[in-house]
Design a protein around this motif. Structure first.
Motif, PDB file in Angstrom:
ATOM      1  N   ASP A 145     106.258 -55.020  17.290  1.00 22.97           N
ATOM      2  CA  ASP A 145     105.553 -54.084  18.346  1.00 22.97           C
ATOM      3  C   ASP A 145     104.258 -52.336  17.774  1.00 22.97           C
ATOM      4  OD1 ASP A 145     106.622 -55.609  20.188  1.00 22.97           O
ATOM      5  OD2 ASP A 145     109.244 -55.380  19.780  1.00 22.97           O
ATOM      6  N   ARG A 149     101.479 -51.945  20.733  1.00 21.82           N
ATOM      7  CA  ARG A 149     101.091 -51.448  21.423  1.00 21.82           C
ATOM      8  C   ARG A 149     100.541 -50.413  21.201  1.00 21.82           C
ATOM      9  NH1 ARG A 149     107.513 -53.360  24.561  1.00 21.82           N
ATOM     10  NH2 ARG A 149     107.550 -55.324  23.435  1.00 21.82           N
ATOM     11  N   GLN A 307     107.264 -43.145  23.662  1.00 22.00           N
ATOM     12  CA  GLN A 307     107.574 -43.990  24.835  1.00 22.00           C
ATOM     13  C   GLN A 307     107.851 -45.357  24.600  1.00 22.00           C
ATOM     14  OE1 GLN A 307     103.291 -43.112  26.741  1.00 22.00           O
ATOM     15  NE2 GLN A 307     104.462 -40.759  27.306  1.00 22.00           N
ATOM     16  N   ILE A 308     106.898 -45.372  23.388  1.00 24.89           N
ATOM     17  CA  ILE A 308     107.749 -47.389  23.399  1.00 24.89           C
ATOM     18  C   ILE A 308     108.978 -47.761  22.942  1.00 24.89           C
ATOM     19  CG2 ILE A 308     106.731 -48.841  20.965  1.00 24.89           C
ATOM     20  CD1 ILE A 308     103.594 -47.972  20.953  1.00 24.89           C
ATOM     21  N   GLY A 310     110.823 -46.254  24.291  1.00 23.68           N
ATOM     22  CA  GLY A 310     111.998 -45.904  24.677  1.00 23.68           C
ATOM     23  C   GLY A 310     112.105 -47.741  25.416  1.00 23.68           C
ATOM     24  N   THR A 311     111.165 -47.928  25.863  1.00 25.54           N
ATOM     25  CA  THR A 311     110.738 -49.233  26.520  1.00 25.54           C
ATOM     26  C   THR A 311     111.019 -50.630  25.673  1.00 25.54           C
ATOM     27  OG1 THR A 311     108.409 -48.357  27.108  1.00 25.54           O
ATOM     28  CG2 THR A 311     108.512 -50.932  27.306  1.00 25.54           C
ATOM     29  N   LEU A 312     111.168 -50.578  24.734  1.00 24.84           N
ATOM     30  CA  LEU A 312     111.613 -51.191  23.555  1.00 24.84           C
ATOM     31  C   LEU A 312     113.252 -50.833  23.663  1.00 24.84           C
ATOM     32  CD1 LEU A 312     110.039 -51.162  19.950  1.00 24.84           C
ATOM     33  CD2 LEU A 312     110.336 -52.504  21.986  1.00 24.84           C
ATOM     34  N   GLY A 314     114.674 -50.399  26.213  1.00 30.68           N
ATOM     35  CA  GLY A 314     114.950 -51.215  27.151  1.00 30.68           C
ATOM     36  C   GLY A 314     115.209 -52.256  27.737  1.00 30.68           C
ATOM     37  N   GLU A 315     114.453 -52.805  27.041  1.00 32.39           N
ATOM     38  CA  GLU A 315     113.766 -54.492  26.745  1.00 32.39           C
ATOM     39  C   GLU A 315     115.415 -54.458  25.437  1.00 32.39           C
ATOM     40  OE1 GLU A 315     110.274 -54.884  24.864  1.00 32.39           O
ATOM     41  OE2 GLU A 315     109.119 -54.510  26.851  1.00 32.39           O
TER      42      GLU A 315
END
Length: 880
Positions: A145, A149, A307-308, A310-312, A314-315
């Motif tokens: 990831d 990304r 930030q990446i 943080g997105t992961l 959430g996923e």
């Protein structure tokens, strides 16, 4: 204006030459200038000036060389007249300059020289953090990831350690260290194979295409006789065929493999299947490195990765917990831990050089006192102060040059010693050598040292008046001004020695405290060796047959080893305490579910064979040890350490509790024993949670194990144990044979090196300072003989004379000691990162330094004081 310009040009000539021929040269120039003016031609005047400038520029170097030659010949005669003084000065300078040059060679190689890769400043290490705490590794899915990304990287790669057992052909089986790396690994480093190519995208995928390898030049030459046809051919690795696609350049060093793993001579493509169990997000066993894009910087990259993450989160909320990124330049990863050690040692040798220069200054001051009459006569005969100064500077530079040349010899020996004895914790130290840069540093130090120790005697001699010296006023006693200079030098030397003594005392006390830390096991009398069982039967997997094959192999090896003469116990473990590298697993307690499994505590996981705790004398606190009853078909069990028992089960008995390792859904295991804490990560690192699993009950076939063999004579057991393994399976090589005591000692190598060298510097500085004190006081006593004899004649007792001389000697010592301790109090804060269980302002270290210095100073002053008290006034007064 033209006259001023001509006089300025004439000053390019030596002073002696100007004194003899300056007026004639000026008269000739004026006559030629008048002739050019009569011609009323600007070309004639221009020709005159060009000719004059060319002649002066041609003449000046030759005349200066002639004067230099005469000065050198005179300096050599002067030095030969007092060979002992010259020898003392040269030896002192050689110690100071040699230590500095050797340390510069090491610092230049380790810290200053760039990493041997393209644009090394762009290379970084990426790690995952949880709750702001560093994690050195990432899971494979997380790596994918980030690579997909992120826009901050030119390339991003993942690596892990591996091994290769080369079989087939006429040579014996050979196990070599290897690495599994992403496709762009070599491109990231900026290294291209000299033969063949590196990996492709297709080869970095699961399947038959990934059975390719790249070889190190050393392995290619050693195993394959440097045959170019090896590239494209197939070789047997653990019974499986792999195709060689490339050979790396000679001298290429994979610092990632060398510093973070066990080194490498062979590289596989990583080729993970994203669906495999070991490729999960929480299976954090991969190190990730990258090359920053052209306009990226660390802070922006870190912010993007956060930030990446943080997105992961959430996923995948159950697989991350307050996750973030840590981005560190590769040079800081490799050199950060050793930089303070080397800088402290370099500061130590600089202080040592200052002490050496102070001693040489004292020697030259003594020589200056003997030459005052000679200098005065030469001055009276018309030799100018500038000419005298040039001669004296030449003598100082000659001493500095000889001392620098001798220092190069000392540095060569010291660098060789450091290369042999330097700890493995210092990267690239084996590359340290005496090259052109180091020779240039020696030359610079020789010149700087000559200026330092030569200026004070030069100033003293040139200040003496001709009339006073010719009248013999200086024959009675050295001036008070010169004694003040000597006292200041003694004070400075004592201060520098005190600074080094305090620093070395702190490091020695810290090292002693560290070595006194109980590692939690007994390494004495234990031999260690590594076996990586390879072949089709041992292929890594999750089947019971593969696990059983590995267990049976190690059971048979250990059974036969235990029967060897002298062997009292033997076992095996996946990761050796203090041997580097530990696998961390989530530790989940049944009945205590967590909203986020990633927030569960992590424990260091070790797979062990029966008798492991007994072999290393790890104490049993509660319950029982792991033993022969813990087989595949029995209840799954574990043992934990005392810290885990006390902190995870406060106020309750951990025996009988069930836990899971890894994900919460993993097989539950019953705690059957609590053992003592073991220092796995280092003697100075606090103990964390530790969990031990029987080899027979681990889900994967643990083929890479380290044998630990306790024997009455461990050093002699290597060959018998190797023969046992060869008898059972000749295809299985035994490597990394070492006494456990040596492994424990190596874990403190950098600290031990710093303490040893700084103590040596401090002892040398102390000796030089005391020799300087003894010499200065001895000269003072000799020059004050008339006054001392007069005092004794007037009724002064021997004890009063001794107190007088001791007072003169100890006063500068007291001032220097106070200054040195104060300077140490300000500077030792830089040692904090190297200290263990000792405060930077440790009163014991300061007190010991003061006592040692005061005692040595008293001894250095006693002999001159005793000699002064034995002065016969009748003999002294009659001689005057």
């Amino acid at each position: 204006m033209q006259d001023k310009l001509f006089r300025w040009l004439v000053r390019l000539l030596p002073e002696d030459f100007r004194a003899g021929y300056g007026l004639d040269i000026e008269a000739t120039f004026r006559a030629e200038r008048r002739e050019a003016r009569r011609q009323r031609s600007w070309t004639a005047m221009a020709r005159l000036w060009v000719t004059t400038v060319v002649d002066l520029l041609r003449l000046a170097p030759a005349e200066h060389l002639d004067v230099l030659g005469r000065d050198l010949r005179f300096a050599i005669r002067t030095i030969r007249g007092r060979p002992l003084h010259a020898l003392a000065a040269v030896v002192t300078l050689a110690l100071g300059i040699g230590a500095n040059v050797a340390m510069f060679a090491v610092v230049d190689t380790v810290l200053i020289a760039p990493l041997p890769y393209r644009d090394p400043s762009a290379l970084v290490s990426v790690s995952q953090t949880e709750n702001g705490l560093g994690q050195s590794k990432l899971g494979y899915q997380t790596f994918l990831d980030l690579r997909e990304r992120s826009r901050s990287f030119e390339s991003l790669v993942a690596v892990s350690a591996s091994t290769a057992t080369l079989t087939g052909g006429d040579l014996d089986p050979e196990r070599v260290n290897a690495m599994r790396v992403s496709r762009a690994y070599f491109e990231m480093l900026g290294v291209a194979p000299t033969l063949g190519r590196s990996f492709t995208d297709q080869e970095d995928q699961p399947g038959e295409a990934r059975r390719v390898v790249v070889l190190a030049d050393s392995l290619w030459r050693r195993r394959f006789a440097a045959d170019p046809s090896t590239v494209g051919d197939t070789i047997a690795i653990s019974g499986t065929e792999y195709r060689v696609i490339g050979v790396l350049p000679p001298g290429f060093e994979d610092l990632v493999a060398a510093r973070m793993y066990r080194g490498a001579e062979l590289w596989y493509p990583l080729g993970y299947d994203p669906a495999a169990s070991f490729a999960c997000r929480t299976c954090r066993h991969l190190r990730v490195f990258g090359r920053l894009a052209e306009n990226a910087d660390l802070e922006a990259t870190r912010s993007e990765l956060d930030q990446i993450f943080g997105t992961l989160e959430g996923e995948h909320p159950s697989e991350y917990h307050a996750a973030g990124a840590q981005v560190t330049r590769l040079v800081d990863v490799f050199l950060g831990p050793v930089r303070p050690v080397l800088l402290v040692l370099w500061a130590g040798v600089v202080v040592l050089l200052l002490v050496a220069c102070g001693n040489v200054t004292n020697l030259l001051l003594l020589r200056a006192g003997e030459r005052e009459h000679e200098i005065a006569v030469r001055a009276a005969l018309g030799v100018t102060a500038g000419r005298l100064g040039r001669q004296l500077v030449t003598e100082s530079l000659l001493l500095g040059a000889v001392g620098g040349a001798a220092g190069l010899g000392v540095a060569w020996a010291a660098v060789g010693l450091l290369r042999r004895a330097g700890p493995a914790a210092i990267p690239r130290i084996l590359d340290a050598t005496i090259d052109a840069r180091v020779v240039a540093m020696a030359l610079l130090l020789a010149i700087v040292s000559a200026m330092l120790f030569g200026l004070v005697p030069l100033r003293h001699l040139l200040r003496r008046t001709v009339g006073r010296e010719l009248r013999g006023a200086g024959k009675q006693t050295e001036s008070a001004a010169v004694w003040r200079v000597r006292r200041r030098i003694v004070t400075a030397n004592v201060a520098m020695a005190a600074l080094l003594l305090v620093g070395s005392g702190l490091l020695v006390r810290s090292l002693n405290g560290l070595l006194a830390v109980a590692p939690g096991f007994d390494p004495s009398g234990v031999l260690t060796m590594k076996i990586w069982a390879t072949g089709a039967a041992f292929r890594e997997g999750e089947t019971a047959d593969q696990v059983g094959t590995a267990v049976r192999f190690y059971d048979e090896v250990l059974s036969r080893v235990r029967s060897l003469p002298g062997v009292t116990a033997a076992a095996a473990v996946t990761t050796l305490p203090l041997g580097g590298g530990v696998d961390g697993y989530g530790f989940h307690i049944e009945g205590r579910p967590s909203a986020n499994p990633e927030a569960a505590p992590s424990a260091d996981r070790f797979v062990v064979t029966p008798d492991y705790f007994a072999t290393l004398h790890i104490p049993l606190v509660r319950g029982r040890q792991l033993d022969e009853r813990d087989r595949q078909d029995r209840e799954a069990v574990v043992a934990i350490n005392r810290t885990a028992a006390e902190e995870l089960f406060p106020g309750e008995d951990p025996i009988g509790q069930q836990v899971s390792l890894g994900p919460p859904s993993a097989m539950p295991r019953t705690i059957v024993g609590v053992v003592g804490d073991v220092r796995h990560h280092g003697l100075s690192v606090p103990v964390g949670y530790q969990v031990y699993v029987p080899q027979a009950q681990w889900a994967w076939a643990e083929t890479f194990m380290t044998l630990v063999i306790r024997s009455t004579d461990a050093a002699t057991q290597a060959r018998p144990v190797r023969d046992v393994v060869r008898t059972i399976d000749p295809e299985q090589p035994v490597t990394d044979i070492a006494l456990y005591d040596d492994i424990v000692a190596a874990s403190t190598g950098a600290r031990s090196l710093a303490a040893t060298l700084l103590t040596a510097f401090a002892a040398t500085a102390l000796i030089l300072a005391m020799v300087g004190l003894y010499g200065a006081l001895g000269v003072m006593v000799g020059q004050w003989r008339h006054q001392i004899g007069l005092r004794i004649a007037l009724g002064a007792s021997a004890s009063e004379i001794r107190r007088l001389v001791l007072g003169q000697g100890l006063r500068p010592v007291a001032v220097g000691l106070a200054l040195g301790l104060g300077l140490a109090a300000l500077s030792v804060r830089g040692l904090r990162s190297m200290l263990y269980d000792v405060e930077a302002l440790d009163p014991v270290s300061f007190a010991l330094a003061a006592l040692v210095l005061a005692g040595c100073a008293a001894v250095a002053c006693l002999l001159p004081a005793w000699r002064a008290s034995c002065t016969d006034p009748v003999v002294v007064l009659r001689s005057d």
